[in-house]
Design an enzyme around this catalytic site. Structure first.
Site, PDB file in Angstrom:
ATOM      1  N   SER A 151      -9.864   1.666   2.385  1.00  0.00           N
ATOM      2  CA  SER A 151      -8.960   2.456   1.585  1.00  0.00           C
ATOM      3  C   SER A 151      -7.867   1.635   0.890  1.00  0.00           C
ATOM      4  CB  SER A 151      -8.292   3.527   2.451  1.00  0.00           C
ATOM      5  OG  SER A 151      -7.467   2.916   3.437  1.00  0.00           O
ATOM      6  N   SER A 164     -10.198  -0.692   6.574  1.00  0.00           N
ATOM      7  CA  SER A 164      -9.548  -0.545   5.265  1.00  0.00           C
ATOM      8  C   SER A 164      -8.826  -1.765   4.722  1.00  0.00           C
ATOM      9  CB  SER A 164      -8.566   0.620   5.296  1.00  0.00           C
ATOM     10  OG  SER A 164      -9.271   1.800   5.065  1.00  0.00           O
ATOM     11  N   LYS A 166       0.858  -1.197   0.000  1.00  0.00           N
ATOM     12  CA  LYS A 166       0.000   0.000   0.000  1.00  0.00           C
ATOM     13  C   LYS A 166       0.887   1.238   0.000  1.00  0.00           C
ATOM     14  CE  LYS A 166      -3.990   1.963   2.491  1.00  0.00           C
ATOM     15  NZ  LYS A 166      -4.930   1.791   3.624  1.00  0.00           N
TER      16      LYS A 166
END
Ligand code: GLN
Length: 504
Positions: A156, A180, A81
């Protein structure tokens, strides 16, 4: 023989490399070729890093040729990420503010995955600074759900989940402040785990809500996620993160432990929650039957203060985000507005033009909530609610060993469908209370829903620091589901299976 990530789990890749069935370089090439053919459709990455992946692969192949024993995840492709620092890459948090920010060092979580032998294939797209549940707030581009390109992958950590679902990588790292990891895993049909707060180091991960943030892995099987957690916790607590704790370890070794006689909690109010799609409810009911068939006992539990979780989160989260994002002042980091004549102007213009709408909304909310007079009313009340929710969970685990609940209330929604921010906030109605309490949670895919044809999933929540048993329960759900549906535990979104990514 051609190898393809579509049919290989991380465990099988590492075993194949160790046994000399294929080389780490061949695996890296297969991942990069899958990215080449599928990324145009999915757009999971903000940066692809072929040199880093091939370099790491070459080191493994040299070590193997020299007869050295290989680390446990040798040759396994990993997506990271983009809020995690990896030296040699930019860490943008999908924000204009950090568009050109070069990672000054490598985050502990990333370092440990690389030490375990993973090949870093790229930095994954996300909601800006991890604010969101759809990855639509990325400043750079959207990410499409591999199961239906007109739908969101969740967020996210949407890029991480989508990259795994489309077979472009075997493992990915995400962060989870309110859901997330678990919500995008649910929407993309992969396994995603948020370990107990403190189990994985946050050092080198750009902070959102420091008391809530936790790093965790995505994979296509529970075993892969357990192996990743073993890697993330190898080496013990991280002295660079004051909240890091010693983990129990042995996660993969215990996934097939017996669950007979253990107790599974159900929260009746969650099963009747407004907005819960019938197909998701059916998945939870199916998983309950699966666990019962394996000898677990079902117990109803009452957590009376869960109603306050979303409200408490949207006070604590923005308050902490406001404090954390104050460092992006247009002077020390990232985007700087040109032509300003004084510092105040430079700071305010850089922030006004650098941050997107949701990032601004969170920071303004946080600034307001922490202001004098308001602080007592909201922040203090939210902290009280947090204590009550944490006590609710602790009390529930006197009666049960795990709690089963939905992960996301619905399957993947369309782009733009949740345009009202408060509607978007409800996507995390089942995940948020777990960040508030700090316990571990994991999403397990349960095939596709009867109504939407899209992935449905369930969430298991464990006792604090009982992440090993949490994985055992997740494996039991996966095993039961695989038997019932006749599918193996390694599923790539159907449009992508077999489409490129093979190495002849
Ligand atoms: N969707 C939640 C939010 O917008 C959670 C995000 C996260 O876990 N990073 O805050």
């Amino acid at each position: 023989m051609g190898i393809s990530l579509d049919t290989l789990t991380a465990a099988q890749i590492a075993a194949g490399v160790a046994a000399g069935k294929f080389t780490a370089t061949e695996v890296a090439r297969a991942a990069l070729s899958a990215i080449e053919t599928r990324e145009a459709d999915v757009q999971a990455f903000l940066q692809v890093t072929p040199e880093l992946a091939l370099e790491a692969a070459a080191r493994i192949d040299v070590a193997r040729a020299a007869g050295e024993s290989l680390p446990p995840l040798a040759g396994v492709p990993l997506a990271i990420k983009d809020n995690m620092n990896l030296a040699g890459t930019r860490t943008t948090c999908a924000s204009r503010v950090l568009e050109n920010y070069e990672s000054p060092y490598t985050a502990t979580c990333v370092r440990r995955m690389l030490d375990a032998g993973c090949l870093p294939v790229g930095k994954a797209n996300m909601d800006e600074f991890a604010f969101g549940s759809s990855t639509e707030s990325s400043a750079f581009h959207r990410t499409n759900n591999p199961w239906d390109l007109e739908r969101v992958p969740g967020g996210s950590s949407g890029g991480s989940a989508a990259a795994v679902a489309a077979g472009m990588t075997a493992l990915a790292l995400g962060s989870d402040t309110g859901g997330s990891i678990r919500q995008p895993a649910a929407l993309c049909g992969v396994v995603g785990m948020k370990p107990t707060y403190g189990v994985v180091s946050r050092y080198g991960v750009v902070a959102f809500g420091s008391s809530l943030d936790q790093v965790g892995p995505f994979g296509r099987t529970v075993e892969d996620v357990a192996l990743a957690l073993d890697a993330l916790t190898a080496g013990g607590r991280d002295p660079f993160d004051g909240t890091s704790q010693e983990a129990e370890g042995g996660f993969a070794a215990h996934i097939d432990d017996d669950i007979a006689g253990l107790r599974v909690g159900v929260i009746p109010a969650f099963m009747e929650a407004e907005g819960l799609a019938p197909e998701v409810k059916a998945a939870v009911e199916g998983a309950l039957r699966t666990l019962e068939a394996q000898g677990a006992k079902l117990v109803e539990v009452d957590l009376p203060h869960l109603d306050a979780a979303i409200a408490a989160y949207y006070v604590i989260g923005p308050a902490e985000a406001f404090s954390n994002l104050a460092r992006f002042d247009g002077v020390r980091y990232g985007y700087q507005e040109a032509g300003c004549t004084n510092l105040a102007e430079q700071s305010s213009k850089s922030r006004a033009h650098g941050f997107g709408a949701e990032a601004k909304r969170r920071q303004m909310l946080g600034a307001y909530l922490l202001s004098s007079g308001v602080y007592d009313k909201y922040y203090y009340a939210a902290q009280k609610a947090r204590s009550l929710i944490t006590e609710d969970y602790a009390r529930a685990y006197e009666q049960v060993d795990v709690i089963l609940m939905p992960a996301s209330p619905t399957t993947a929604f369309k782009f733009g469908e949740l345009s009202d921010p408060t509607q978007m906030y409800l996507s995390d109605m089942f995940t948020i209370s777990i960040n508030i309490a700090g316990n571990g949670g994991i999403t397990v895919p349960c095939g596709v829903g009867a109504d939407s044809g899209l992935p449905v999933a369930v969430q298991l929540v464990g006792r604090a620091f009982d992440d090993r048993r949490l994985l055992t329960f997740a494996r039991a759900v996966e095993r039961g589901h695989a038997q019932a549906a006749g599918v193996p535990g390694c599923v790539v979104a159907p449009d992508f299976a077999g489409k490129g990514g093979e190495l002849a």
